[in-house]
Design a protein around this motif. Structure first.
Motif, PDB file in Angstrom:
ATOM      1  N   ARG A  46      -7.738   8.704  -3.737  1.00  0.00           N
ATOM      2  CA  ARG A  46      -8.147   7.324  -3.455  1.00  0.00           C
ATOM      3  C   ARG A  46      -7.104   6.336  -3.958  1.00  0.00           C
ATOM      4  N   GLU A  47      -6.522   6.621  -5.116  1.00  0.00           N
ATOM      5  CA  GLU A  47      -5.466   5.754  -5.642  1.00  0.00           C
ATOM      6  C   GLU A  47      -4.251   5.759  -4.723  1.00  0.00           C
ATOM      7  N   ASP A  48      -3.897   6.959  -4.219  1.00  0.00           N
ATOM      8  CA  ASP A  48      -2.763   7.063  -3.295  1.00  0.00           C
ATOM      9  C   ASP A  48      -3.040   6.272  -2.022  1.00  0.00           C
ATOM     10  N   GLN A  49      -4.262   6.407  -1.490  1.00  0.00           N
ATOM     11  CA  GLN A  49      -4.611   5.662  -0.279  1.00  0.00           C
ATOM     12  C   GLN A  49      -4.553   4.161  -0.528  1.00  0.00           C
ATOM     13  N   ALA A  50      -5.039   3.736  -1.703  1.00  0.00           N
ATOM     14  CA  ALA A  50      -5.016   2.308  -2.027  1.00  0.00           C
ATOM     15  C   ALA A  50      -3.588   1.806  -2.167  1.00  0.00           C
ATOM     16  N   GLN A  51      -2.709   2.654  -2.739  1.00  0.00           N
ATOM     17  CA  GLN A  51      -1.308   2.267  -2.887  1.00  0.00           C
ATOM     18  C   GLN A  51      -0.632   2.069  -1.534  1.00  0.00           C
ATOM     19  N   LEU A  52      -1.135   2.740  -0.504  1.00  0.00           N
ATOM     20  CA  LEU A  52      -0.598   2.563   0.835  1.00  0.00           C
ATOM     21  C   LEU A  52      -1.304   1.435   1.580  1.00  0.00           C
ATOM     22  N   ASN A  53      -2.624   1.445   1.544  1.00  0.00           N
ATOM     23  CA  ASN A  53      -3.399   0.531   2.382  1.00  0.00           C
ATOM     24  C   ASN A  53      -3.272  -0.925   1.958  1.00  0.00           C
ATOM     25  N   GLU A  54      -3.286  -1.185   0.665  1.00  0.00           N
ATOM     26  CA  GLU A  54      -3.269  -2.578   0.218  1.00  0.00           C
ATOM     27  C   GLU A  54      -1.966  -3.285   0.594  1.00  0.00           C
ATOM     28  N   PRO A  55      -0.787  -2.702   0.304  1.00  0.00           N
ATOM     29  CA  PRO A  55       0.443  -3.366   0.756  1.00  0.00           C
ATOM     30  C   PRO A  55       0.501  -3.513   2.266  1.00  0.00           C
ATOM     31  N   ALA A  56       0.012  -2.506   3.006  1.00  0.00           N
ATOM     32  CA  ALA A  56       0.030  -2.591   4.471  1.00  0.00           C
ATOM     33  C   ALA A  56      -0.837  -3.739   4.953  1.00  0.00           C
ATOM     34  N   ARG A  57      -1.999  -3.935   4.333  1.00  0.00           N
ATOM     35  CA  ARG A  57      -2.867  -5.059   4.708  1.00  0.00           C
ATOM     36  C   ARG A  57      -2.176  -6.386   4.439  1.00  0.00           C
ATOM     37  N   VAL A  58      -1.506  -6.482   3.300  1.00  0.00           N
ATOM     38  CA  VAL A  58      -0.802  -7.724   2.963  1.00  0.00           C
ATOM     39  C   VAL A  58       0.296  -8.003   3.978  1.00  0.00           C
ATOM     40  N   VAL A  59       1.077  -6.966   4.313  1.00  0.00           N
ATOM     41  CA  VAL A  59       2.178  -7.127   5.263  1.00  0.00           C
ATOM     42  C   VAL A  59       1.656  -7.522   6.631  1.00  0.00           C
ATOM     43  N   MET A  60       0.656  -6.812   7.126  1.00  0.00           N
ATOM     44  CA  MET A  60       0.116  -7.116   8.448  1.00  0.00           C
ATOM     45  C   MET A  60      -0.493  -8.510   8.488  1.00  0.00           C
ATOM     46  N   ARG A  61      -1.179  -8.895   7.425  1.00  0.00           N
ATOM     47  CA  ARG A  61      -1.774 -10.227   7.388  1.00  0.00           C
ATOM     48  C   ARG A  61      -0.695 -11.305   7.419  1.00  0.00           C
ATOM     49  N   MET A  62       0.391 -11.093   6.675  1.00  0.00           N
ATOM     50  CA  MET A  62       1.482 -12.065   6.660  1.00  0.00           C
ATOM     51  C   MET A  62       2.171 -12.149   8.016  1.00  0.00           C
TER      52      MET A  62
END
Length: 351
Positions: A46-62
């Motif tokens: 779950r930590e690994d998934q969060a390390q991937l998903n959270e930055p990706a969400r930030v990038v896509m949102r920006m």
């Protein structure tokens, strides 16, 4: 009789009883250890998934926020000559200055979109690799520096987005835009800086190849100052494709978005007769991996994910098969894809 009875009561465990007890204890300890390891591994996954998903969400949102503003011009603003901005952008009867975006079927050179507002600057411009001239240089040079591409790269593209972020004349009470605000972020570029030498925000996103031993980063460079800064770690691939509207036919006006061609690369868009004026949507593909600094991914990840995804595609547009991991790479990998429409893509077909 009393002595015999006392001796019987004090008799210890037999060897068989002791062994059975040890086996039962070991089984219980093994079960507890297995549960602990599984729980720890699940938590790490779950930590690994969060390390991937959270930055990706930030990038896509920006990226989505910036792309939805691409090409925006405040028609209620006043230009440098104190004319309504709408009159400065739209010149009836002048095909060269008809609209921010012009779509024609012939292979004639197109006028630069926003040519009356900011010479040579297109709302969206991309490269299948590196891009020359920084946003700050484009904004501050006179005449504005040209948009151009450098060396191509199959997995590391560049996207530049431009829009009006500040009013030409803040004293004009009819302005839709407001002066730059560092608290709210209004009128600032992607690095939260006020755009230099004018009112145009120019944001550039790229994922250049990192130095040896360094982590790969998605970078952003704005028109407010020279130099790019990282906004997300672990972005190993950043690939873009562009959806274009179909050209008009002689004697007919074609409504915006009425016919869509297949997604094209940046070089294909540049080479087309319509050019960047006809781009109606941008497809973003990112391949990210967990940071090297966090160590190996959760136990079993490398075995379950023997290959990693890629953003490259075949001739039919399907994603290429996963590619082999680099030697010693045991990180978790994931691909993210999103398509963003350009809301300010207003078209005219001067035929």
């Amino acid at each position: 009789m009393k002595i015999a009875s006392s001796t019987a009561r004090q008799r210890g465990l037999t060897l068989i009883e002791l062994l059975v007890s040890l086996v039962i204890g070991l089984v219980i300890l093994a079960a507890i250890g297995t549960v602990y390891l599984n729980t720890t591994n699940t938590t790490r996954q779950r930590e690994d998934q969060a390390q991937l998903n959270e930055p990706a969400r930030v990038v896509m949102r920006m990226l989505k926020q910036s792309l939805t503003q691409a090409g925006y011009v405040d028609f209620f603003d006043l230009d440098a000559a104190n004319r309504a901005q709408a009159a400065a952008v739209f010149v009836p009867g002048n095909a060269v200055q008809t609209n921010m975006f012009v779509r024609v079927p012939s292979a004639t050179p197109l006028p630069s979109p926003l040519s009356q507002f900011f010479g040579g600057l297109t709302p969206v411009f991309g490269c299948d690799g590196a891009m020359t001239s920084s946003p700050n240089t484009i904004a501050t040079s006179a005449p504005p520096a040209a948009q151009a591409c450098g060396a191509a790269n199959a997995t590391r593209h560049t996207l530049q987005i431009a829009y009006q972020g500040l009013p030409n004349n803040p004293a004009n009470p009819s302005n839709s835009l407001v002066p730059a605000d560092t608290t709210t972020g209004d009128g600032l570029d992607c690095l939260q800086r006020v755009p230099a030498a004018g009112v145009m925000v120019i944001n550039r996103f790229s994922a250049p190849a990192p130095a040896a031993g360094a982590a790969s980063q998605l970078m952003c460079e704005g028109s407010g100052a020279a130099g790019a800064q990282p906004i997300a770690e672990g972005v190993e691939e950043f690939v873009l494709r562009y959806q274009m509207s179909a050209p008009g036919t002689a004697g007919n006006l074609v409504a915006a978005g009425s016919g869509q061609q297949r997604y094209l690369s940046a070089s294909d868009v540049t080479a087309s007769a319509q050019g960047w004026a006809a781009v109606t949507a941008v497809e973003i593909c990112i391949v990210a991996a967990t940071p090297v600094t966090s160590g190996a991914a959760a136990q079993g990840t490398a075995a379950l994910q023997a290959t990693r995804p890629t953003c490259t595609r075949d001739a039919d547009g399907a994603f290429d098969a996963n590619v082999a991991r680099a030697a010693g790479d045991n990180r978790l990998w994931k691909r993210y894809v999103s398509v963003v429409s350009l809301r300010n893509a207003v078209f005219a077909t001067p035929l």
